[in-house]
Design an enzyme around this catalytic site. Sequence first.
Site, PDB file in Angstrom:
ATOM      1  CB  SER A  34       0.039  38.678 -10.672  1.00 26.17           C
ATOM      2  OG  SER A  34       1.323  39.231 -10.950  1.00 26.17           O
ATOM      3  CB  ILE A  57      13.069  35.719  -9.746  1.00 24.52           C
ATOM      4  CG1 ILE A  57      12.236  36.786  -9.052  1.00 24.52           C
ATOM      5  CG2 ILE A  57      14.130  35.215  -8.798  1.00 24.52           C
ATOM      6  CD1 ILE A  57      11.366  36.239  -7.981  1.00 24.52           C
ATOM      7  CB  ALA A  80       7.961  34.486  -7.666  1.00 30.56           C
ATOM      8  CG  ASN A  98       8.677  30.083 -13.406  1.00 27.78           C
ATOM      9  OD1 ASN A  98       9.184  31.147 -13.737  1.00 27.78           O
ATOM     10  ND2 ASN A  98       7.709  30.006 -12.510  1.00 27.78           N
ATOM     11  CB  SER A 123       2.444  22.757  -1.702  1.00 29.72           C
ATOM     12  OG  SER A 123       1.341  21.939  -1.948  1.00 29.72           O
ATOM     13  CE1 TYR A 148       2.712  24.334  -6.834  1.00 28.83           C
ATOM     14  CE2 TYR A 148       1.426  22.466  -6.046  1.00 28.83           C
ATOM     15  CZ  TYR A 148       1.923  23.740  -5.863  1.00 28.83           C
ATOM     16  OH  TYR A 148       1.656  24.408  -4.702  1.00 28.83           O
ATOM     17  CE  LYS A 152       5.550  25.454  -4.512  1.00 30.16           C
ATOM     18  NZ  LYS A 152       6.140  26.806  -4.461  1.00 30.16           N
ATOM     19  CG  ASN A 178      -6.709  22.890  -0.252  1.00 30.76           C
ATOM     20  OD1 ASN A 178      -5.928  22.072   0.240  1.00 30.76           O
ATOM     21  ND2 ASN A 178      -7.263  22.706  -1.424  1.00 30.76           N
ATOM     22  NE  ARG A 294      -9.098  18.216  -9.488  1.00 37.22           N
ATOM     23  CZ  ARG A 294      -8.943  19.422  -8.921  1.00 37.22           C
ATOM     24  NH1 ARG A 294      -9.348  20.506  -9.567  1.00 37.22           N
ATOM     25  NH2 ARG A 294      -8.429  19.545  -7.720  1.00 37.22           N
ATOM     26  N   GLY A 296      -5.621  12.532 -10.364  1.00 33.79           N
ATOM     27  CA  GLY A 296      -4.580  13.169  -9.541  1.00 33.79           C
ATOM     28  C   GLY A 296      -5.063  13.606  -8.171  1.00 33.79           C
TER      29      GLY A 296
END
Length: 345
Positions: A34, A57, A80, A98, A123, A148, A152, A178, A294, A296
């Site tokens: 960002s 962080i 974040a 991360n 998510s 990803y 979560k 979304n 696509r 996934g």
Amino acid sequence: MVTGGCGYIGSHTIIELVQSGRYEVISVDSNVRSTPETMDRVAQITGVRVPNYQLDICDKTSFFKIFEEHTDIVGIIHFAAYKAVGESVEQPLMYYRNNLGALANVLESCQKFHVPALIFSSSCSVYGDVHHLPVSEETPMGVAACPYAHTKQIGEEMIRNMLVPNPDMNALILRYFNPVGAHVSGLNGELSPDKPNNLVPIIMRVASGKQPSMTVFGTDYETRDGSCIRDYLHVSDIADAHVKALDYLLEHRNADQCEVFNLGSGNGITVLEMLRAAEEVTGHKLNYELGARRPGDIPAIFGDSSRANNLLHWHCRYGVDMMMESAWKWEQHLNSENLNFESYD
Ligand code: UD1
């Protein structure tokens, strides 16, 4: 404290927090994904300059120093994280380190500095490929389609486990569908450091002529027009839900120490319907081709957000037209200021 406050959903949440008149906000954002100028845009919209602590962080020593300076933090909204599905497949360890390393430090800070309220960005991808729609919070987590989504799922479990020995801590897990669009002023929106791979930013690039054409990924799904169905909602509506979530925790309205809320509009919309809505709002014919699926992608997902409607008193204010109109305004703002991923690093 808002972590990831210079990011897309984080910055819109800061705007809503400031405009509620109830909260004083500080942001922590490393600005690796960002720009610090986001806070200029927030100030332009709200008239308030929110300080950003530019640090990672995952660096606990620097992160914890903020709590020595600010001893009155009543809540942390933790955004974040990395969020690109494809990148997480390419570099899984970067995602685990991360996203989970940062969350571990956030949880430890809540314990050490007695922060009573934590709100976590999760998510709808935690549900995996669902077969019964709409998905409610009771829908069991499926197999994560990518690292990803797995971060979560693990993040949610880390929070639940951490609350057990910390009875004074309370957390809400918000599962987003979304989020799209930009602030209604057109002055703040998503500013990706890389070429965007989400649908609405790509549509806007094609509408403004920056990208010659786009592809609809898959037209042979078992949906009403063959393209994928998703539950799009306006980013300022998602942001507003965070203010209501913080109110809910700080007013002790939660029945459990950890509660989960879906945040979606409840409407499933196809990719082709999104393209038609964008053409109508922008007045530009979109140049697109019908392409292969696509990898996934799941065929369809949309949420049941009645829990958030009833308990948080949260309702979406904006429909698809405003999602497109605000995204279009932001796209034009980006172009007039020459703020594009090609032009900054
Ligand atoms: C994904 C993740 C979501 C994550 C989000 C953020 C899943 C199930 N969802 O959402 O958790 O928060 O990314 O990055 O992993 N499309 C096209 N052409 C394009 C681009 C997209 O047809 O050029 C289609 C996609 O196939 C999809 C829809 O548009 O059906 C939305 O795609 P996108 O905006 O990338 O979001 P998701 O993949 O749904």
